[in-house]
Design a protein around this motif. Structure first.
Motif: not given
Length: 301
Positions: A87-95
């Protein structure tokens, strides 16, 4: 839908909780694992074009877009091959992840797929004062906050209604948010295509970049850089980049407010507790996002 085409089940179909609009199940059979989505047809905000979306999904999958394989669709049920991932957390993803999302959008917008319907934007909700009064009368936990923000919600409605969209209009996913993404070996997998349709390009890029960057400038810019690297051309900067996200959150908030005011567990869509959470998040979060629009436009420079 007849699910026998998916093979003989190896166990019971199990509910996967957390959907904001529909209900999801996992079905394991001798032929593999499948995601079976039960569409909410009781109180949808707008009509769902099942076969058009399915055709778009098939074209995207055939073009190599990283996504679950679409298996079958009708007006009530969607079936995809199950995909494992984080799951992708609701925080900045990696560039690097954001850059690849931009490339994916460019490839998606380059597909030659006929779409038989116009953008079909939903009506802008204007009944915030009435809703606030009903929320107070029914004792909703966020009633006081909504009452205090009625004028702000009216101003948001005006912004969504009057903001100029520069174009071009593209056929696209329309809902690339952290909860509609997986990470598989650090790379994106795009889920939940049922909102696909025509959208002003700036609205798609702004909504996507803002949601996965959480306003982190380097990550936001990586989405745009990826889009250009993938062959896309950026539209001019301006408030239109954020109007789709603001308008979508406005409509989603009102939809959940209405479900909460009804006070009963609906037979489809999110559970009442999740609608309460979504309504509260919208009432508290949307005014803050609206006030930050001038700061958000600075991300485009």
């Amino acid at each position: 839908m007849d699910l026998s085409q998916l093979g003989t089940p190896t166990g019971p179909m199990t509910r996967v909780h957390g959907g904001y609009a529909n209900r999801m199940y996992r079905l394991d059979t001798e032929l593999g694992s499948f995601a079976v989505k039960e569409l909410n047809v009781l109180d949808r905000r707008y009509a769902y074009r099942a076969q058009d979306v399915f055709r778009f999904e098939r074209a995207a999958f055939a073009a190599g877009i990283p996504m679950p394989e679409p298996i079958a669709a009708d007006d009530r049920t969607l079936v995809h091959r199950w995909v494992e991932g984080e799951k992708v957390p609701e925080e900045p993803v990696a560039p690097s992840y954001a850059f690849e999302i931009g490339e994916i959008l460019a490839r998606l917008h380059a597909l030659d797929v006929t779409w038989t319907h116009d953008a079909g934007e939903e009506a802008i909700p204007r009944d915030w004062s009435e809703l606030a009064q009903k929320a107070v009368a029914t004792g909703q936990p966020w009633a006081g906050e909504l009452s205090a923000q009625v004028e702000t919600f009216e101003a948001i409605a005006d912004f969504v209604d009057t903001c100029e969209r520069p174009g071009p209009v593209v056929l696209t996913h329309k809902d690339i948010q952290p909860w509609n993404l997986l990470a598989r070996e650090g790379r994106p997998v795009v889920l939940d295509w049922e909102l696909s349709g025509l959208l002003d390009l700036s609205g798609e890029l702004g909504s996507t970049a803002l949601s996965i960057s959480q306003e982190e400038p380097a990550v936001f810019r990586a989405v745009l850089d990826g889009y250009v690297a993938g062959g896309g051309k950026l539209p001019p900067p301006g408030p239109s980049w954020f109007v789709f996200m603001v308008g979508g959150w406005l409509g989603h908030t009102r939809w959940n407010v209405m479900r909460c005011l009804a006070g009963v567990e609906a037979g489809a869509g999110p559970e009442l507790a999740l609608s309460q959470e979504s309504a509260g998040n919208g009432v508290r979060g949307l005014p803050g996002l609206f006030r930050r629009l001038p700061e958000l436009e600075a991300l485009l420079s």
